[in-house]
Design an enzyme around this catalytic site. Structure first.
Site, PDB file in Angstrom:
ATOM      1  N   LYS A   1       0.847  -1.199   0.000  1.00  0.00           N
ATOM      2  CA  LYS A   1       0.000   0.000   0.000  1.00  0.00           C
ATOM      3  C   LYS A   1       0.884   1.251   0.000  1.00  0.00           C
ATOM      4  O   LYS A   1       2.099   1.178   0.233  1.00  0.00           O
ATOM      5  CB  LYS A   1      -0.915  -0.005   1.220  1.00  0.00           C
ATOM      6  CG  LYS A   1      -0.182   0.029   2.555  1.00  0.00           C
ATOM      7  CD  LYS A   1      -1.151  -0.064   3.718  1.00  0.00           C
ATOM      8  CE  LYS A   1      -0.401  -0.021   5.055  1.00  0.00           C
ATOM      9  NZ  LYS A   1      -1.305  -0.032   6.216  1.00  0.00           N
TER      10      LYS A   1
ATOM     11  N   ARG B   1     -10.210   0.324  15.599  1.00  0.00           N
ATOM     12  CA  ARG B   1      -9.926   1.040  14.365  1.00  0.00           C
ATOM     13  C   ARG B   1     -10.769   0.446  13.247  1.00  0.00           C
ATOM     14  O   ARG B   1     -11.788   0.998  12.884  1.00  0.00           O
ATOM     15  CB  ARG B   1      -8.419   0.977  14.044  1.00  0.00           C
ATOM     16  CG  ARG B   1      -8.019   1.860  12.886  1.00  0.00           C
ATOM     17  CD  ARG B   1      -6.530   1.779  12.587  1.00  0.00           C
ATOM     18  NE  ARG B   1      -6.111   0.467  12.132  1.00  0.00           N
ATOM     19  CZ  ARG B   1      -4.951   0.204  11.529  1.00  0.00           C
ATOM     20  NH1 ARG B   1      -4.082   1.184  11.351  1.00  0.00           N
ATOM     21  NH2 ARG B   1      -4.634  -1.005  11.146  1.00  0.00           N
TER      22      ARG B   1
ATOM     23  N   TYR C   1      15.252  30.196   9.344  1.00  0.00           N
ATOM     24  CA  TYR C   1      14.045  30.915   9.745  1.00  0.00           C
ATOM     25  C   TYR C   1      13.963  31.017  11.268  1.00  0.00           C
ATOM     26  O   TYR C   1      14.232  30.052  11.983  1.00  0.00           O
ATOM     27  CB  TYR C   1      12.798  30.197   9.218  1.00  0.00           C
ATOM     28  CG  TYR C   1      12.548  30.427   7.749  1.00  0.00           C
ATOM     29  CD1 TYR C   1      12.202  31.687   7.278  1.00  0.00           C
ATOM     30  CD2 TYR C   1      12.650  29.383   6.839  1.00  0.00           C
ATOM     31  CE1 TYR C   1      11.966  31.904   5.925  1.00  0.00           C
ATOM     32  CE2 TYR C   1      12.408  29.588   5.484  1.00  0.00           C
ATOM     33  CZ  TYR C   1      12.069  30.853   5.040  1.00  0.00           C
ATOM     34  OH  TYR C   1      11.833  31.070   3.708  1.00  0.00           O
TER      35      TYR C   1
ATOM     36  N   MET D   1      11.699  24.491   3.299  1.00  0.00           N
ATOM     37  CA  MET D   1      10.942  23.645   2.381  1.00  0.00           C
ATOM     38  C   MET D   1      11.861  22.852   1.460  1.00  0.00           C
ATOM     39  O   MET D   1      11.633  21.660   1.212  1.00  0.00           O
ATOM     40  CB  MET D   1       9.978  24.482   1.540  1.00  0.00           C
ATOM     41  CG  MET D   1       9.141  23.645   0.579  1.00  0.00           C
ATOM     42  SD  MET D   1       8.048  24.634  -0.460  1.00  0.00           S
ATOM     43  CE  MET D   1       6.875  25.248   0.742  1.00  0.00           C
TER      44      MET D   1
END
Length: 383
Positions: free
Chosen positions: A55, A154, A276, A324
């Protein structure tokens, strides 16, 4: 879409239209290691069938490349999460392989799922009713897996749902149960009492239902011992080198290596700050390198100060916040002239893998692996 080039060499680019010399970083996936991990897990399963979970695009590594290798290694049962994943997987494995959809199918997709040869997992009485109605309309029994909730809250049928099916067996008319499964919540903690409790609950619930093979263990569950193997095990993360638990050496082979290019090297003076928010301040003269990988490529800002890159055996601490598209590392301990712009540093290697990155970020190897971005130039070696 990522395509594999079918050639006989031992190292193949996933996308020949995206040359490696243009990429900021290169992700190498060792397909032979994946095959070796499958064979190791298969050997531990005490005669149970060993499936393969592919998956999320084989945990982010490329189902098109990974699934055929797993099939060649002996896998005949594949598990995905969604119907579309199963439909795509049919292109890459033989028609003889069984593909099971863990989430089952949404109501409008049940017929397409079944007609396409996919096996749905039934997680609720509503899904049971939907498949039964389709079986009646198509005039024949339909193959399915029934999932039971044995304590994780779940997926799967509750105790009340199991009791309902036991009291009204006609609800399963037209459905051929080829497997009854559940999922362990604490398998990565071998001594946790919930493991034995869930096994007992699975056996108790299954005794009330039509007889079918049982499946409980995924990757970590395989290492809990023979009692947990039942008829079929479903390894996923372990195929890709993630440790089954943190209580001993990882018996699995490392699968990925990630090398990022240095974009720039600069000298800092005492008091200079980085990134940053200016959260990191130099305590003296430093040499730092900015490298071409950031949080868009799967390296989280959280825990960045605990992370690192590697240049050979030299650890390069991450400085300040990850951006990023980039991060900054300290190269002060590398002698002058031994490292330069456009050289590469390792972010993942055989000694420092996804579990180590996950520990620094305060998460799990699964999340790191499936978050590796699509901007890497990917190389698949040892086809």
């Amino acid at each position: 879409m990522v395509w594999m080039v079918a050639v006989a060499s031992s190292c193949v680019s996933a996308n020949p239209d995206w040359p490696g010399h243009r990429a900021g970083a290169v992700l190498t996936v060792d397909l032979a290691a994946i095959a070796a991990n499958y064979r190791l897990l298969d050997a531990r399963t005490s005669g149970a069938l060993c499936a393969a979970v592919v998956k999320a695009d084989a945990y982010g590594l490329g189902a098109a490349q990974v699934a055929p290798v797993l099939e060649q290694a002996g896998a005949r049962d594949f598990f995905v999460a969604h119907v579309d994943e199963g439909l795509a997987l049919q292109q890459w494995v033989s028609p003889k392989s069984q593909i099971t959809v863990l989430h089952g199918a949404r109501p409008d997709a049940v017929e397409e799922c079944v007609r396409s040869g996919l096996r749905p997992v039934l997680n609720s009485l509503e899904q049971v009713t939907q498949l039964q109605a389709l079986a009646k309309r198509l005039g024949g029994p339909l193959d399915a897996v029934l999932q039971l909730d044995t304590g994780m809250s779940r997926f799967g049928l509750s105790q009340a749902d199991v009791r309902c099916l036991a009291q009204e067996p006609e609800r399963l008319a037209g459905i051929s149960l080829s497997l009854i499964m559940s999922h362990l919540a604490c398998a990565d903690t071998p001594a946790h009492p919930a493991n034995a409790e869930q096994l007992q609950v699975l056996q108790s619930y299954a005794a009330q239902l039509p007889k079918a093979p049982l499946s409980l263990a995924a990757s970590s569950g395989i290492f809990l011992g023979e009692a947990f193997h039942q008829a079929l095990v479903r390894p996923g993360a372990a195929l890709y080198g993630i440790a089954p638990n943190s209580y001993g050496p990882n018996p699995l082979s490392a699968v990925v290596k990630l090398q990022a290019h240095i974009l720039q090297i600069r000298r800092l003076s005492k008091g200079d700050r980085v990134g940053y928010g200016l959260t990191w301040r130099a305590d003296g003269p430093r040499r730092v390198a900015t490298i071409a990988t950031g949080y868009a490529d799967g390296f989280a800002r959280q825990g960045a100060e605990q992370g690192c890159a590697w240049f050979g055996a030299q650890r390069l601490p991450i400085l300040g916040r990850i951006s990023m598209d980039s991060m900054t590392v300290d190269i002060s301990d590398i002698p002058e002239g031994q490292i330069a712009a456009d050289d590469t540093v390792d972010l993942l290697n055989t000694s420092y893998g996804v579990d180590a990155v996950a520990e620094a970020e305060g998460t799990i190897g699964y999340e790191v692996l499936t978050s590796l971005g699509g901007r890497y130039h990917r190389i698949y070696k040892n086809n």
